[in-house]
Every structure is written in structure tokens, then in C-alpha cells.
Design a protein around this motif. Structure first.
Motif, PDB file in Angstrom:
ATOM      1  N   GLU A  12       1.220  -1.231   0.096  1.00  0.00           N
ATOM      2  CA  GLU A  12       0.209   0.217   0.163  1.00  0.00           C
ATOM      3  C   GLU A  12       1.031   1.336   0.156  1.00  0.00           C
ATOM      4  O   GLU A  12       0.666   2.393  -1.045  1.00  0.00           O
ATOM      5  CB  GLU A  12      -0.696  -0.179   1.643  1.00  0.00           C
ATOM      6  N   ILE A  13       1.766   1.438   0.742  1.00  0.00           N
ATOM      7  CA  ILE A  13       3.150   2.469   1.159  1.00  0.00           C
ATOM      8  C   ILE A  13       3.776   2.934  -1.174  1.00  0.00           C
ATOM      9  O   ILE A  13       4.156   3.797  -1.064  1.00  0.00           O
ATOM     10  CB  ILE A  13       3.880   1.806   1.791  1.00  0.00           C
ATOM     11  N   LEU A  14       3.765   1.420  -0.664  1.00  0.00           N
ATOM     12  CA  LEU A  14       4.918   1.695  -2.015  1.00  0.00           C
ATOM     13  C   LEU A  14       3.681   2.149  -3.071  1.00  0.00           C
ATOM     14  O   LEU A  14       4.124   3.003  -4.312  1.00  0.00           O
ATOM     15  CB  LEU A  14       4.867   0.343  -2.653  1.00  0.00           C
ATOM     16  N   ALA A  15       2.544   1.866  -3.237  1.00  0.00           N
ATOM     17  CA  ALA A  15       1.570   1.869  -4.581  1.00  0.00           C
ATOM     18  C   ALA A  15       1.301   3.688  -3.920  1.00  0.00           C
ATOM     19  O   ALA A  15       0.944   4.569  -5.090  1.00  0.00           O
ATOM     20  CB  ALA A  15      -0.277   1.348  -4.455  1.00  0.00           C
ATOM     21  N   ARG A  16       1.443   4.144  -2.766  1.00  0.00           N
ATOM     22  CA  ARG A  16       0.908   5.719  -2.975  1.00  0.00           C
ATOM     23  C   ARG A  16       2.537   6.969  -3.505  1.00  0.00           C
ATOM     24  O   ARG A  16       2.346   7.174  -4.003  1.00  0.00           O
ATOM     25  CB  ARG A  16       0.464   6.178  -1.095  1.00  0.00           C
ATOM     26  N   ILE A  17       3.631   6.121  -3.195  1.00  0.00           N
ATOM     27  CA  ILE A  17       4.583   6.969  -3.533  1.00  0.00           C
ATOM     28  C   ILE A  17       5.577   5.171  -4.592  1.00  0.00           C
ATOM     29  O   ILE A  17       6.135   4.971  -3.859  1.00  0.00           O
ATOM     30  CB  ILE A  17       5.559   7.076  -2.130  1.00  0.00           C
ATOM     31  N   GLY A  41       5.067   8.108   9.093  1.00  0.00           N
ATOM     32  CA  GLY A  41       6.710   7.905   9.341  1.00  0.00           C
ATOM     33  C   GLY A  41       6.362   7.342   8.517  1.00  0.00           C
ATOM     34  O   GLY A  41       8.256   7.945   7.843  1.00  0.00           O
ATOM     35  N   MET A  42       6.364   5.900   8.122  1.00  0.00           N
ATOM     36  CA  MET A  42       6.421   5.413   7.387  1.00  0.00           C
ATOM     37  C   MET A  42       6.830   5.750   6.108  1.00  0.00           C
ATOM     38  O   MET A  42       7.242   6.134   4.925  1.00  0.00           O
ATOM     39  CB  MET A  42       6.474   4.204   7.351  1.00  0.00           C
ATOM     40  N   GLU A  43       5.295   6.808   5.997  1.00  0.00           N
ATOM     41  CA  GLU A  43       5.421   7.104   4.113  1.00  0.00           C
ATOM     42  C   GLU A  43       6.127   8.314   4.308  1.00  0.00           C
ATOM     43  O   GLU A  43       6.895   8.226   3.108  1.00  0.00           O
ATOM     44  CB  GLU A  43       3.497   7.496   4.294  1.00  0.00           C
ATOM     45  N   ALA A  70       8.469   8.607   0.856  1.00  0.00           N
ATOM     46  CA  ALA A  70       8.852  10.391   0.115  1.00  0.00           C
ATOM     47  C   ALA A  70       9.781  10.817   0.589  1.00  0.00           C
ATOM     48  O   ALA A  70      10.644  11.233  -0.847  1.00  0.00           O
ATOM     49  CB  ALA A  70       7.809  11.121   0.855  1.00  0.00           C
ATOM     50  N   PHE A  71      10.432  11.191   1.744  1.00  0.00           N
ATOM     51  CA  PHE A  71      11.832  11.858   1.559  1.00  0.00           C
ATOM     52  C   PHE A  71      13.034  10.668   0.885  1.00  0.00           C
ATOM     53  O   PHE A  71      13.967  11.383   0.210  1.00  0.00           O
ATOM     54  CB  PHE A  71      11.816  11.789   2.723  1.00  0.00           C
ATOM     55  N   LEU A  72      13.319   9.628   0.591  1.00  0.00           N
ATOM     56  CA  LEU A  72      14.215   8.888  -0.205  1.00  0.00           C
ATOM     57  C   LEU A  72      14.082   9.239  -0.973  1.00  0.00           C
ATOM     58  O   LEU A  72      15.003   9.075  -1.947  1.00  0.00           O
ATOM     59  CB  LEU A  72      13.723   7.441   0.980  1.00  0.00           C
ATOM     60  N   GLN A  81      10.846  -3.519   4.098  1.00  0.00           N
ATOM     61  CA  GLN A  81       9.632  -4.145   3.428  1.00  0.00           C
ATOM     62  C   GLN A  81       8.971  -2.869   2.741  1.00  0.00           C
ATOM     63  O   GLN A  81       8.640  -2.782   1.457  1.00  0.00           O
ATOM     64  CB  GLN A  81       9.093  -5.044   3.562  1.00  0.00           C
ATOM     65  N   TYR A  82       9.060  -1.856   3.420  1.00  0.00           N
ATOM     66  CA  TYR A  82       8.657  -0.519   3.642  1.00  0.00           C
ATOM     67  C   TYR A  82       9.655   0.797   2.569  1.00  0.00           C
ATOM     68  O   TYR A  82       9.359   0.485   1.221  1.00  0.00           O
ATOM     69  CB  TYR A  82       8.495  -0.313   4.135  1.00  0.00           C
ATOM     70  N   LEU A  83      11.101   0.295   2.147  1.00  0.00           N
ATOM     71  CA  LEU A  83      12.187   1.339   2.408  1.00  0.00           C
ATOM     72  C   LEU A  83      13.381   1.154   1.511  1.00  0.00           C
ATOM     73  O   LEU A  83      13.577   1.895   0.770  1.00  0.00           O
ATOM     74  CB  LEU A  83      12.563   2.508   3.090  1.00  0.00           C
TER      75      LEU A  83
END
Length: 369
Positions: free
Chosen positions: A30-35, A131-133, A137-139, A160-162
Motif C-alpha cells: 500500500e505504501i509503495l503504491a502511494r509512492i 512516519g513510514m510514508e 517520500a523523503f528517500l 519491506q517499505y523502504l
């Protein structure tokens, strides 16, 4: 009483006694789909990882430098720093591979701010999902600048998120001995630097490198956020980071030689990175330039094992406490370990590049097989 006699009240009396509640967390997918990973960002990561592998394989004579804030707390100041570092990276690219230090999680001996992912608003609200999202986005923004990044892996979930945005990963002094972190490192897609223990013991890190190079199977999560059995192939680009210990440095020629011998005895490549901060600078940020200067001198005098350095650097020198009124935070100044300022960072790296420009290409660089 038989197991069938257990009631829900009995279960509540023995399970999760010290847990207040469970809050849902978006899955990595889900997070990867947003960014989503852009083509430009992907190329930055691919090129950064390849350059690091080539340095560790002695196919690239450059010195790699992990440089940046002790921790990220203000994304605006962080991007400001990244733009400056990108310009410097392009200027010194023939001699130094600059990688921005982007640390979002901070290990704590007792208590304190645990980092941008855990508490992005620095108010103990612990909005970890936000924070994870924000961290991703920052990276991603830095990767789109063309600047590779490095981070510390503190838990087996965050990669898995970053992980698709990271070029180099550190395993800290407090976690190098952890089986969980060794297993995780065996599956990371980046080269991994294991720091020696806080007491200066390098044996722990050498054992960690050996462990991470092997295949492992352990519990983790997949992209859907489901519990999964993770089976890894082993990471063959793990290496040793000397950070000092017991408030004493270990970057001197004798310590470096001892580390080389320990790696050789274990059948590992003699790849060493020196952390210019922490115990190597007696926790005094103003001593970091002297540590780097010593490393440059060792290379001048024939050292072949020193392949990288780490520097804690920010826009403003020193550090600051987190004020109750967040508007009073000094822009570009660390809220964790003290850092050298940007002017000092430029001077350190330009001087190192000038002194190493004609030396590094003469180090033994074996022909690719």
C-alpha cells in the motif's frame, strides 16, 4: 480443567497483558503504491549499489563516503542538505563516491526520541504509519536528485517499505550481535556494514559478516503485510565498520592491522570502513576532520583495506535539544548526535579528494574475471 473449559476471560488473563492495543498499519504494498518507484529513482539506487559493490570488489578505486545528518527530523532541511551534497558529489565523483546518510530510526540505551519513523512529529504521538510514508517520500525525493542513500536497519519490517530506495545499509554496534539482524542482513539487497561492538570488540562484527553471508530462514512479512517465512540467499557484500569502543578510537594503524588479520583469518575480504564519529572522535564532532585526515594518510602510506568512511554532518554544527515549542528548533541542526557543519564538510571532502586523487588509482585493483 480441560482445554475446552477455557473461557475468553481466561485468555485475556494470560495473553498480551502488557499490550494496550493493536493499531492497523498499511502494508508495504500500500505504501509503495502511494509512492511508487520512479525510473530516475530506480536508476540512482541501481548505480549506487553497483558502484559500492565495485569498490568492495576492488574494481573501482574510489573511496566511498557515507555522510549526512546523525538523524533526519526535518525533511525540508534534509532536502536542502541533499541538494548541496549532490553538487559536491558531482564535483568529486572521480575520487569519492558520496552517499547521503539518511537515518530514520535511533537505537536507545534507555529512553529518548526514537526517530522520524517512530515519532515524526516529535511529540510522543508515535504516528508510525505517517512516519513510514513520510520517510519513503523523503528517500524517493533524494533518489530523484540522483544521490544514493544509506540508512541503519533497526528492525526486520522497515526494509519491506523502504529497501528499494537504499544503496548501503549499516547494522549498528548494539545490534551486530543480534541473530535477527544477521538474518535480516543476509537478505538485504544492499552492501551491509556491521559495526564493531560498543566495547570495541571486532569479533562480534566478523562473526556477523560470516553469518550474513549464509542462507537463512526466519519469520518476517511480505509485501502484503502478511507473516511469511523469509528464505534468504546470503549477502556477500557485508563488511566491517570500525567505530571505536569504550570511548577509545580504533582507526589507528595498529587497530586497522588487527582488523585486517581478523577478517583474513575468517576467510573474508579485508574491507574496512571507518566511522569518523562516535568513539573514534571521542564523541566530539570537531574531531571528525582529524580522523578523516588520518585515514587519508594511511592510504597514502600504502593501506589497501580502507574502502570507506562515515561522517556525521549537517547544515549547522553541533546539536540541540527538542524544545517544547517546535517552532524554536534551529534549522539544519541535529537533535541527536552533534555534527560538523556544511562548510566543514565541504572542506573535509575537498581536501581528502585532492590528496587521494592521484593515490587511489595506484592501489591494487584486480582485473575483473
Amino acid at each position: 480443567m480441560t482445554p475446552s473449559d477455557n473461557s475468553p476471560n481466561d485468555q485475556n488473563a494470560i495473553e498480551n497483558i502488557n499490550v494496550g492495543n493493536f493499531e492497523p498499519m498499511p502494508s508495504p504494498k500500500e505504501i509503495l503504491a502511494r509512492i511508487p518507484l520512479s525510473r530516475q529513482a530506480a536508476q540512482t539506487v541501481i548505480h549506487g549499489r553497483k558502484a559500492l559493490r565495485d569498490i568492495l570488489d576492488r574494481r573501482d578505486p574510489r573511496l566511498f563516503v557515507v555522510v549526512g545528518p546523525c538523524s533526519i527530523h526535518d525533511p525540508v532541511a534534509g532536502i536542502d542538505y541533499a541538494r548541496r551534497l549532490k553538487a559536491l558529489a558531482d564535483e568529486l565523483d572521480d575520487t569519492l563516491l558520496l552517499i547521503m546518510r539518511v537515518y530514520f530510526q535511533k537505537p536507545r540505551t534507555t529512553t529518548g526520541w526514537k526517530g522520524f519513523i517512530n515519532d515524526p512529529y516529535m511529540d510522543d504521538s508515535f504516528c508510525i504509519d505517517k512516519g513510514m510514508e513520510k520517510a519513503r517520500a523523503f528517500l524517493h525525493e533524494i533518489a530523484e536528485l540522483g544521490l544514493p542513500t544509506a540508512t541503519e536497519a533497526l528492525d526486520p519490517i522497515s526494509p519491506q517499505y523502504l529497501g528499494d530506495l537504499i544503496a548501503w545499509t549499516a547494522i549498528g554496534a548494539r545490534t551486530s550481535e543480534s541473530q535477527t539482524h544477521r538474518e535480516m542482513a543476509s537478505g538485504l539487497s544492499t552492501p551491509v556494514g556491521f559495526k564493531n561492538a560498543t566495547n570495541g570488540d571486532i569479533g562480534i562484527a566478523v562473526n556477523a559478516i560470516l553469518s550474513a553471508s549464509r542462507q537463512h530462514s526466519f519469520l518476517g512479512i511480505n509485501s502484503e503485510g502478511h507473516t511469511a517465512i523469509v528464505r534468504t540467499r546470503g549477502n556477500h557484500y557485508a563488511h566491517l565498520v570500525l567505530r571505536g569502543g569504550d570511548d577509545r578510537p580504533n582507526y589507528d594503524t595498529v587497530s586497522v592491522r588487527i582488523a585486517e588479520e581478523a577478517l583474513t583469518k575468517a576467510g573474508l575480504p579485508a574491507n574496512l570502513v571507518v566511522d569518523c564519529s562516535h568513539a573514534n572522535s571521542y564523541k566530539d564532532h570537531k574531531l571528525q576532520p582529524f580522523v578523516l585526515s588520518d585515514i587519508v594518510n594511511q592510504i597514502h602510506y600504502g593501506n589497501h583495506s580502507l574502502v570507506g568512511v562515515m561522517i556525521e554532518s549537517n547544515l549547522i554544527a553541533g546539536n540541540q535539544p527538542i524544545p517544547k515549542d517546535r517552532t524554536q528548533l534551529k534549522y539544519g541542526c541535529s537533535i541527536t548526535d552533534a555534527c560538523v557543519d556544511w562548510a566543514t564538510t565541504e572542506r573535509m571532502l575537498r581536501e581528502a579528494a585532492a590528496q587521494l586523487r592521484d593515490v587511489l588509482p595506484k592501489r591494487n585493483v584486480p582485473t575483473a574475471e
